[in-house]
Design a protein around this motif. Sequence first.
Motif, PDB file in Angstrom:
ATOM      1  N   PHE A 175       1.130  -0.963   0.149  1.00 19.17           N
ATOM      2  CA  PHE A 175       0.492   0.288   0.204  1.00 19.17           C
ATOM      3  C   PHE A 175       0.819   1.300  -0.286  1.00 19.17           C
ATOM      4  O   PHE A 175       2.095   0.847  -0.046  1.00 19.17           O
ATOM      5  N   PRO A 176       0.219   2.876  -0.580  1.00 17.07           N
ATOM      6  CA  PRO A 176       0.840   3.519  -0.127  1.00 17.07           C
ATOM      7  C   PRO A 176       1.902   3.736   0.542  1.00 17.07           C
ATOM      8  O   PRO A 176       3.212   4.427   0.640  1.00 17.07           O
ATOM      9  N   THR A 177       1.322   3.876   1.893  1.00 16.70           N
ATOM     10  CA  THR A 177       2.193   4.456   2.629  1.00 16.70           C
ATOM     11  C   THR A 177       3.575   3.793   2.731  1.00 16.70           C
ATOM     12  O   THR A 177       5.008   4.046   3.343  1.00 16.70           O
ATOM     13  N   THR A 218       4.608  -2.948  -6.763  1.00 12.20           N
ATOM     14  CA  THR A 218       3.079  -2.472  -7.409  1.00 12.20           C
ATOM     15  C   THR A 218       2.674  -2.150  -6.233  1.00 12.20           C
ATOM     16  O   THR A 218       2.443  -2.771  -5.114  1.00 12.20           O
ATOM     17  N   GLU A 219       1.925  -0.654  -6.775  1.00 13.07           N
ATOM     18  CA  GLU A 219       1.037  -0.207  -5.006  1.00 13.07           C
ATOM     19  C   GLU A 219       0.219  -1.057  -5.632  1.00 13.07           C
ATOM     20  O   GLU A 219      -0.445  -0.471  -6.765  1.00 13.07           O
ATOM     21  N   ASP A 234      -3.281   9.835  -1.126  1.00 15.37           N
ATOM     22  CA  ASP A 234      -2.108  10.059   0.155  1.00 15.37           C
ATOM     23  C   ASP A 234      -1.984  10.283   1.052  1.00 15.37           C
ATOM     24  O   ASP A 234      -2.970  11.377   0.758  1.00 15.37           O
ATOM     25  N   ASP A 256      -3.867  -1.326  -3.594  1.00 15.89           N
ATOM     26  CA  ASP A 256      -4.921  -1.690  -2.251  1.00 15.89           C
ATOM     27  C   ASP A 256      -4.932  -3.177  -1.463  1.00 15.89           C
ATOM     28  O   ASP A 256      -4.828  -3.687  -2.373  1.00 15.89           O
ATOM     29  N   VAL A 269       5.180   1.706   0.374  1.00 13.42           N
ATOM     30  CA  VAL A 269       6.517   1.403  -1.031  1.00 13.42           C
ATOM     31  C   VAL A 269       7.043   3.036  -0.194  1.00 13.42           C
ATOM     32  O   VAL A 269       7.907   2.923  -0.667  1.00 13.42           O
ATOM     33  N   ARG A 270       6.295   4.171   0.685  1.00 14.24           N
ATOM     34  CA  ARG A 270       7.004   5.673   0.439  1.00 14.24           C
ATOM     35  C   ARG A 270       7.662   5.590   2.181  1.00 14.24           C
ATOM     36  O   ARG A 270       9.166   5.847   1.869  1.00 14.24           O
TER      37      ARG A 270
END
Length: 303
Positions: free
Chosen positions: A99-101, A126-127, A226, A129, A103-104
């Motif tokens: 998930f995005p957080t 891969t980002e 985001d 949900d 990945v970051r």
Amino acid sequence: MLDVRRLRLLRDLARLGTIAAVAQAHTYSPSAVSQQLAALQREAGVPLLERTGRGVTLTPAGTALVRHAETVLAALEAATATLAAARSGLHGTVRIGAFPTAVRTLLPAALVALGREHPALDLMVTELDPVHMPDALRERRLDVALLHDYDLAPVTPDPTVESEPLLDETVFLALPADHPVDGDPIATVEHRAWIAGTPGTLCHTVALRTCQAAGYQPRVRHHADDFTAVLALVAAGQGVALVPQLGAVHAPPGVRLVPLPSRRRTRLAYRRGSGGHPAVSACVTAVRTATAAYLASAAGPGA
């Protein structure tokens, strides 16, 4: 002898419900799926499917065979893992979903470590949900996934996926710094606009359930997935939002973060039987190490 590829199609029919959905998941035509299932039925020697209107359902024998198929497919994953462990060095493609957080914040250091220690691994991120990750693992579009759920929106365990705990986060109510909080924080923002995730995402569901538990339906003005954007909107006075610990580390000025009893729980997941694969094990270890290092160095709330 039953064909494993056909068993996989039967398993997916039990999960997806229609031949058309199975065909789409496997990029086959519906007629090709029907032919393969008919061949499996001939191999089995008993009816596995029966017509119901314009569709099909599994017979009791078909349902029983699906249960065995899960065991067979997991055993094949374990056999593949055993053979991989017998080879020297790690190589090949490893597909990681997050998930995005994550990945970051968590994955960059893990990818650096994996690239340094296992340079022959081809790492692909891969980002995604979390609601879509079990399907991606099952369909072999991912090998390892970081997925999460919330205590207010628990996810039913998937029998085709194994997982292990990684992180348990505080969930914060993000609101403008000048908003008073007296008593239940969620109750105090009943009349404010909300910023929530895209409808259909887990974050959107959690925002709705959090407000419903407090006795009201939120007025969602903005949708953003985001958390950096979410916090910027809160700072601009555009509404309030729920933000988990990983997303709240670098809150901008003008945002107040109030911890809630709610928790977000992140797990490392992989196909059932594949946990012993050296590449999967290396990814799990790298993500665990990166997570511990990130939390130790983070300067934000709950660090």
